[in-house]
Design an enzyme around this catalytic site. Structure first.
Site, PDB file in Angstrom:
ATOM      1  N   ASP A   1       0.064  -7.585   1.587  1.00 16.00           N
ATOM      2  CA  ASP A   1       0.524  -6.197   1.632  1.00 16.00           C
ATOM      3  C   ASP A   1       2.047  -6.167   1.730  1.00 16.00           C
ATOM      4  O   ASP A   1       2.632  -5.877   2.774  1.00 16.00           O
ATOM      5  CB  ASP A   1      -0.125  -5.492   2.826  1.00 16.00           C
TER       6      ASP A   1
ATOM      7  N   HIS B   1       0.822  -1.212   0.000  1.00 13.73           N
ATOM      8  CA  HIS B   1       0.000   0.000   0.000  1.00 13.73           C
ATOM      9  C   HIS B   1       0.858   1.266   0.000  1.00 13.73           C
ATOM     10  O   HIS B   1       0.344   2.361  -0.206  1.00 13.73           O
ATOM     11  CB  HIS B   1      -1.027  -0.007   1.147  1.00 13.73           C
TER      12      HIS B   1
ATOM     13  N   SER C   1       3.987   3.642   7.000  1.00 12.42           N
ATOM     14  CA  SER C   1       3.705   2.227   6.811  1.00 12.42           C
ATOM     15  C   SER C   1       4.936   1.537   6.230  1.00 12.42           C
ATOM     16  O   SER C   1       5.887   2.183   5.815  1.00 12.42           O
ATOM     17  CB  SER C   1       2.542   2.040   5.838  1.00 12.42           C
TER      18      SER C   1
END
Length: 272
Positions: free
Chosen positions: A127, A83, A222
């Site tokens: 992810d 992401h 992230s």
């Protein structure tokens, strides 16, 4: 839009099991609710001394449009979250930084050198992404983190302690901290994590941590690493948190690296 930094290195005493409850809403850490406009946040952590986590890199995508973290896993490879790379055209990578923008050196990498897992989806399954980088030499401030071995692929790591690291705020009322921080956290049983988020988000390729006391991630960076205390092996990549907010004490979700060892090997040639 900002991305999460999961900062970390402080030992905590004990971690309790999250009680069974209706499935909660999982959101990418970049979208987690937060007070005010901030780039990232980590609580109850402490500053990382120089060289404490030499494998972490800062990732500034699309000329600063969003910021993530990643982990060096080889001389020419960085591991991060899908992401983070999903909307990226290019990235500036910061190596060996204690202060976020004061790296030992940087490399600019184009979209063509980003490999995103083809099955990444809106439930934040798969992810994970790789970034091919120019060759970097290893030394005390820039070094790789070990991948788990194939013998680890069936280990849940429940109850194990790990360290998360990154750049971000240190409490609700502070300004953005540009200094690298660390926090020690305990990995929890996936069933307890699944009781909250449900099975769409928490699969066998997810790993979760207990966030009692607000030791959690928030909007900022992230893609950062979760590394075991024992053996210095990366077992998680920062992926999602609770829609209830950063300090709700809900589990935080990571991509389980052991579920992707074949995929990593096929693209990088790295395996243990």
């Amino acid at each position: 839009m900002k991305f999460l930094v999961f900062l970390a290195c402080l030992a905590v005493a004990t971690a309790s099991v999250v009680p069974s409850m209706p499935a909660g809403k999982a959101v990418p850490v970049k979208d987690m609710p937060r007070a005010g406009k901030i780039d990232g946040r980590i609580t109850n952590g402490y500053p990382a001394y120089e060289g404490k986590v030499p494998y972490i890199v800062g990732l500034s995508f699309n000329d600063g449009t969003h910021w993530c973290s990643g982990s060096i896993i080889g001389h020419t490879w960085v591991l991060t979250a899908a992401h983070c790379t999903n909307t990226a055209n290019h990235v500036l990578i910061y190596f060996g930084a204690s202060f976020r923008h004061e790296a030992q050196y940087t490399h600019w990498v184009s979209r063509s050198d980003m490999i995103q897992h083809p099955d990444w989806n809106d439930f934040l399954n798969n992810d994970i992404a790789l970034i091919r980088i120019p060759h970097v030499d290893f030394w005390s401030l820039v070094n790789k983190v070990e991948l788990p071995s194939y013998n680890d692929r069936y280990n849940s790591f429940s109850g194990w302690w790990a360290v998360a690291s990154g750049w971000g705020l240190t409490d609700n009322n502070s300004g953005m901290s540009n200094y690298l921080n660390c926090v020690d956290v305990q990995i929890m049983d996936n069933n307890d994590c699944r009781n909250y988020y449900g099975g769409n988000y928490v699969t066998d390729n997810t790993i979760c941590i207990n966030t009692d006391g607000g030791r959690s991630s928030c909007s900022g960076d992230s893609g950062g690493p979760l590394v075991l205390h024992e053996g210095n092996r990366i077992v998680g990549i920062v992926s999602f948190g609770s829609g209830e907010g950063c300090t709700a004490g809900r589990p935080a979700g990571f991509t389980r690296v052991t579920g992707y060892l074949d995929w990593i090997r096929d693209h990088t040639g790295i395996s243990y």
